[in-house]
Write an enzyme that holds these catalytic residues in place. Structure first.
Site, PDB file in Angstrom:
ATOM      1  N   ASP A 127     -17.915  20.139 -18.057  1.00 27.22           N
ATOM      2  CA  ASP A 127     -18.904  20.238 -19.132  1.00 27.22           C
ATOM      3  C   ASP A 127     -18.644  19.280 -20.292  1.00 27.22           C
ATOM      4  O   ASP A 127     -18.121  19.719 -21.320  1.00 27.22           O
ATOM      5  CB  ASP A 127     -18.945  21.674 -19.667  1.00 27.22           C
ATOM      6  CG  ASP A 127     -20.102  21.878 -20.617  1.00 27.22           C
ATOM      7  OD1 ASP A 127     -20.976  21.011 -20.678  1.00 27.22           O
ATOM      8  OD2 ASP A 127     -20.117  22.918 -21.292  1.00 27.22           O
TER       9      ASP A 127
ATOM     10  N   GLU B  81     -25.289  30.031 -16.239  1.00 31.84           N
ATOM     11  CA  GLU B  81     -25.021  30.706 -17.517  1.00 31.84           C
ATOM     12  C   GLU B  81     -26.057  31.784 -17.813  1.00 31.84           C
ATOM     13  O   GLU B  81     -26.577  31.879 -18.927  1.00 31.84           O
ATOM     14  CB  GLU B  81     -24.968  29.687 -18.661  1.00 31.84           C
ATOM     15  CG  GLU B  81     -23.842  28.684 -18.505  1.00 31.84           C
ATOM     16  CD  GLU B  81     -23.680  27.752 -19.697  1.00 31.84           C
ATOM     17  OE1 GLU B  81     -24.682  27.381 -20.317  1.00 31.84           O
ATOM     18  OE2 GLU B  81     -22.526  27.397 -19.999  1.00 31.84           O
TER      19      GLU B  81
ATOM     20  N   GLU C  96     -20.751  18.174 -29.141  1.00 32.19           N
ATOM     21  CA  GLU C  96     -20.349  19.567 -28.941  1.00 32.19           C
ATOM     22  C   GLU C  96     -18.834  19.713 -28.807  1.00 32.19           C
ATOM     23  O   GLU C  96     -18.247  20.650 -29.343  1.00 32.19           O
ATOM     24  CB  GLU C  96     -21.042  20.115 -27.684  1.00 32.19           C
ATOM     25  CG  GLU C  96     -20.580  21.513 -27.320  1.00 32.19           C
ATOM     26  CD  GLU C  96     -21.265  22.071 -26.082  1.00 32.19           C
ATOM     27  OE1 GLU C  96     -22.154  21.410 -25.519  1.00 32.19           O
ATOM     28  OE2 GLU C  96     -20.900  23.194 -25.685  1.00 32.19           O
TER      29      GLU C  96
HETATM   30  C1  BDP Z   1     -22.774  23.778 -22.446  1.00 34.77           C
HETATM   31  C2  BDP Z   1     -23.202  24.296 -23.764  1.00 34.77           C
HETATM   32  C3  BDP Z   1     -24.354  25.252 -23.692  1.00 34.77           C
HETATM   33  C4  BDP Z   1     -25.449  24.640 -22.831  1.00 34.77           C
HETATM   34  C5  BDP Z   1     -24.899  24.254 -21.500  1.00 34.77           C
HETATM   35  C6  BDP Z   1     -25.895  23.507 -20.623  1.00 34.77           C
HETATM   36  O1  BDP Z   1     -22.098  24.933 -24.351  1.00 34.77           O
HETATM   37  O2  BDP Z   1     -24.786  25.503 -24.996  1.00 34.77           O
HETATM   38  O3  BDP Z   1     -26.503  25.532 -22.689  1.00 34.77           O
HETATM   39  O4  BDP Z   1     -23.831  23.374 -21.657  1.00 34.77           O
HETATM   40  O5  BDP Z   1     -25.747  22.307 -20.480  1.00 34.77           O
HETATM   41  O6  BDP Z   1     -22.075  22.624 -22.723  1.00 34.77           O
HETATM   42  O7  BDP Z   1     -26.788  24.118 -20.067  1.00 34.77           O
END
Ligand code: BDP
Length: 734
Positions: free
Chosen positions: A390, A317, A418
């Protein structure tokens, strides 16, 4: 005269007592105490029995940790038994509660528990009854003081759950070595995916205000579960965490947590040398970079001598990582591991990796990490989310479990909701965690469950771990929704014992958090048993995935994204067209199922042998596909959405039965939260059904209500109908 001058003082005193009582009352059931409430036991007979058994507390030594155990027992017992329990340095008549290690307590040394203590290991404990100086005593024994503290919390738990301790003979040891909570807290105190206020860490007041009582209560809450590590800052890390001002602040927190057996860890940014010291590269094979990390790590240990180590999100990301310099994850992780090794520090290196340009996101972690198995240093632990995508309400297990046989691993779970409706919805995640742990990978034939792998019973790992993203905040009840506490609790209990059942944990939590009365336990048990499944049903039944609105992850947006963002939209996940729906991960699609051992690869290859609750994770099927119920796929989907809503209504009616059986504060708050949940469940169902029927042109099954609005309505609402997550600013114009 005298009377006259004294009267105002007396009145003032009375007023201040009244005020204190009033304040205490206003906070009486605001959820702050979590499961450590210690209210008086209402069963008088049992209370009397405990009073006879636990008349005084015997502690010899006064190490910081033993003092904490002593204070917790004194506080807990005096609350539960409504009676002050005196402390004695040595056994004294009947009803002794003797706590300690063979080194700290002569009475315990004399019991010759050595073999049993060896068996429970460094952090385990024994709670037993034994004859000491002619009287039956209750014993909490361990090899070290932290074990004694865990035993103290466990004894209190036994009393809080009204368990008879007359013949207690309990030997308990943790299944998993590193039981760690993760905070996604930014240095400006905004918590990413946190729905309970600001970060607990008051950076601006640290190190001065390290005696903030909240830090102590935080440590108590975690120690009561046997949690032995905390990562205090966001995985999307801010490099400044490694600068001296922040190390000094972190050191103050570490000092508070230390006597509770909790080690402090930090998330670090991989290119810190570039950000903090103007390096033009952070190449892990560059000796200058390696030296930078060695020196920085040395500094960290000057501040925090028992520092736990680093957590790293790299090449994921948009975060920097070794791949930016042509190196792989092992080379990146090992460089940090080498810097930490002299101090016994660890690297938790996350396997949550994906980049938009790659194909099936499901495949990515395995494709990147499997070839590196065996290449990581001994003090690296690869931290893997339970599922391949996720933290969705239901995912198949990540195929990396069982695949990394020569690399230490940790399981990462998410307590913070989340994808479960933030702190508005009730979703006890114990069943999800249990499902993950009980899943058999078949890595070494039947019985190679993820729980056993984490307990080190399948592969010869040097270290193992379980982590949970908890994200509590400054809300009085820590988690926003009281029931999010139950998932925190379940995580800790399962990390201690991977074989516990989520139902038993729910009951334990309910007894401690609400009441031992059947009239309370029974409806709450029903609510907790269906809450996770309800959330799956009204959001993503039959294995649909990630239909969330981009960014905030609260409400639905199953349609094509129109904003032109390059990353995935819901369509990427559901692949719905007029003929069918679902992501084909078989040989005719992305072939991701080949990452599983043959047992699962074979099952997932065909719809007939794929569990229906995972169906659309693996198959693209026609809308007319017959399902187990005899309904078509389309009708089954609608049926599941309707079931999800019915389950929320069921939770509401069960909850209503608790009126006057629990405190009015939590009753009222959760009543309101369930109303919001119902509103949102209907919204999810209507938005998804409107969209899918616009694609497949099919009518709803008879009896299923039509969505309240046309599709355009839901599309237009997407960007406004959510609880804003501060991480994502509200789009302009709203
Ligand atoms: C996702 C989230 C994000 C996190 C990412 C992570 O949306 O905010 O930074 O995972 O685990 O679920 O690094």
């Amino acid at each position: 005269m005298r009377q006259l001058t004294r009267a105002p003082k007396y009145v003032a005193l009375l007023a201040s007592v009244m005020l204190t009582l009033l304040c205490f009352n206003t906070h009486a059931e605001d959820g702050y105490r979590m499961w450590l409430r210690y209210d008086a036991i209402s069963n008088d007979q049992l209370k009397q029995q405990y009073r006879n058994q636990l008349q005084q507390l015997v502690v010899n030594d006064q190490s910081p940790t033993l003092s904490i155990a002593q204070a917790e027992l004194t506080r807990g017992l005096s609350g539960l038994l409504s009676k002050q329990i005196p402390n004695h340095p040595s056994p004294n008549g009947a009803g002794n509660l003797i706590i300690g290690t063979p080194a700290s307590s002569a009475a315990i040394a004399q019991l010759k528990l050595n073999d049993a203590l060896t068996a429970v290991g460094p952090e385990g404990f024994i709670i037993t009854r034994a004859n000491v100086a002619g009287h039956q005593a209750t014993i909490i024994a361990a090899n070290n003081d932290t074990g004694v503290l865990y035993g103290a919390f466990h004894l209190l738990r036994l009393l809080q759950t009204n368990t008879d301790i007359s013949n207690v003979a309990l030997h308990s040891a943790p299944s998993v070595e590193h039981r760690v909570v993760n905070h996604w807290d930014n240095l400006n105190r905004i918590v990413e995916r946190g729905y309970a206020g600001l970060s607990l860490w008051e950076w601006g007041n640290l190190p001065e205000y390290k005696n903030n009582p909240r830090y102590v209560d935080y440590a108590r809450i975690n120690a009561s579960l046997g949690i032995n590590g905390t990562v205090i800052n966001n995985v999307n890390a801010d490099a400044r965490i490694l600068t001296e001002p922040f190390l000094e602040k972190a050191a103050a927190l570490a000092e508070v947590f230390r006597p509770y057996g909790i080690k402090l860890y930090l998330s670090v940014k991989f290119n810190s040398p570039m950000l903090l010291d103007d390096f033009d590269s952070a190449d892990p094979l560059d000796p200058k970079v390696q030296k930078w990390w060695r020196e920085r790590v040395k500094k960290v240990y000057q501040y925090i001598p028992d520092f736990g180590g680093f957590l790293v999100k790299a090449n994921s990301e948009g975060q920097p990582g070794p791949q930016d310099f042509g190196r792989n994850h092992a080379e990146g992780a090992n460089m940090l591991a080498d810097a930490l090794a002299p101090y016994n520090g660890l690297v938790f290196w996350r396997a949550f990796v994906y980049a938009p340009e790659q194909g099936d996101r499901f495949r990515e972690a395995y494709d990147e990490f499997k070839p590196l198995d065996g290449k990581f240093r001994d003090n690296v632990i690869v931290q893997i989310k339970n599922g391949p995508i996720d933290f969705q309400p239901r995912e198949p297990f990540s195929p990396l479990f069982g695949a990394l046989q020569k690399t230490n691993i940790a399981l990462e779970l998410q307590v913070s909701q989340e994808y479960f409706g933030f702190s508005n919805h009730l979703a006890y995640q114990g069943p999800l965690f249990e499902e993950a742990l009980d899943t058999d990978t078949y890595a070494q034939g039947a019985g190679s469950t993820i729980g056993k792998i984490l307990a080190g019973k399948v592969f010869d790992y040097k270290h193992t771990g379980m982590a949970a993203v908890i994200n509590p905040g400054t809300d009085r009840n820590w988690t926003g929704h009281t029931f999010v506490q139950s998932s925190w609790y379940a995580f800790g209990r399962l990390a201690w014992d991977v074989e516990l059942s989520s139902v038993a944990i729910a009951d334990e939590w309910t007894r401690m958090t609400f009441s031992n009365a059947d009239s309370v336990r029974s409806p709450i048990a029903d609510i907790m048993a269906i809450s996770r499944e309800a959330g799956v049903n009204y959001r993503m039944p039959l294995g649909l995935t990630h239909l969330y609105a981009q960014g905030h992850h609260y409400g639905p947006a199953p349609w094509h994204d129109t904003s032109g963002r390059p990353d995935w939209t819901a369509y990427y996940y559901h692949q719905a067209d007029k003929d069918g729906i679902g992501y084909d991960r078989t040989a005719s699609g992305s072939s991701a199922i080949e990452q599983y051992y043959p047992h699962w690869a074979k099952q997932f290859a065909k719809p007939e042998t794929t569990p229906e609750n995972l169906m659309l994770w693996f198959h693209h099927l026609p809308w007319s596909q017959p399902m187990n119920s005899g309904r078509s796929l389309w009708h089954e989907l609608v049926h599941k959405y309707d079931t999800g809503i019915a389950q929320v209504r069921q939770m509401q009616s069960q909850w209503q039965s608790l009126e006057n059986h629990i405190d009015p504060e939590r009753f009222a708050q959760i009543t309101a939260q369930l109303q919001v949940q119902l509103r949102d469940a209907i919204y999810w169902r209507d938005a998804c059904i409107s969209y899918f029927s616009s694609i497949n042109g099919l009518a709803l099954p008879k009896g299923s209500p039509a969505p309240a609005h046309p599709l355009q309505y839901y599309k237009a609402q997407e960007s406004v109908r959510y609880v804003p997550d501060p991480w994502y600013p509200i789009p302009s114009g709203h």
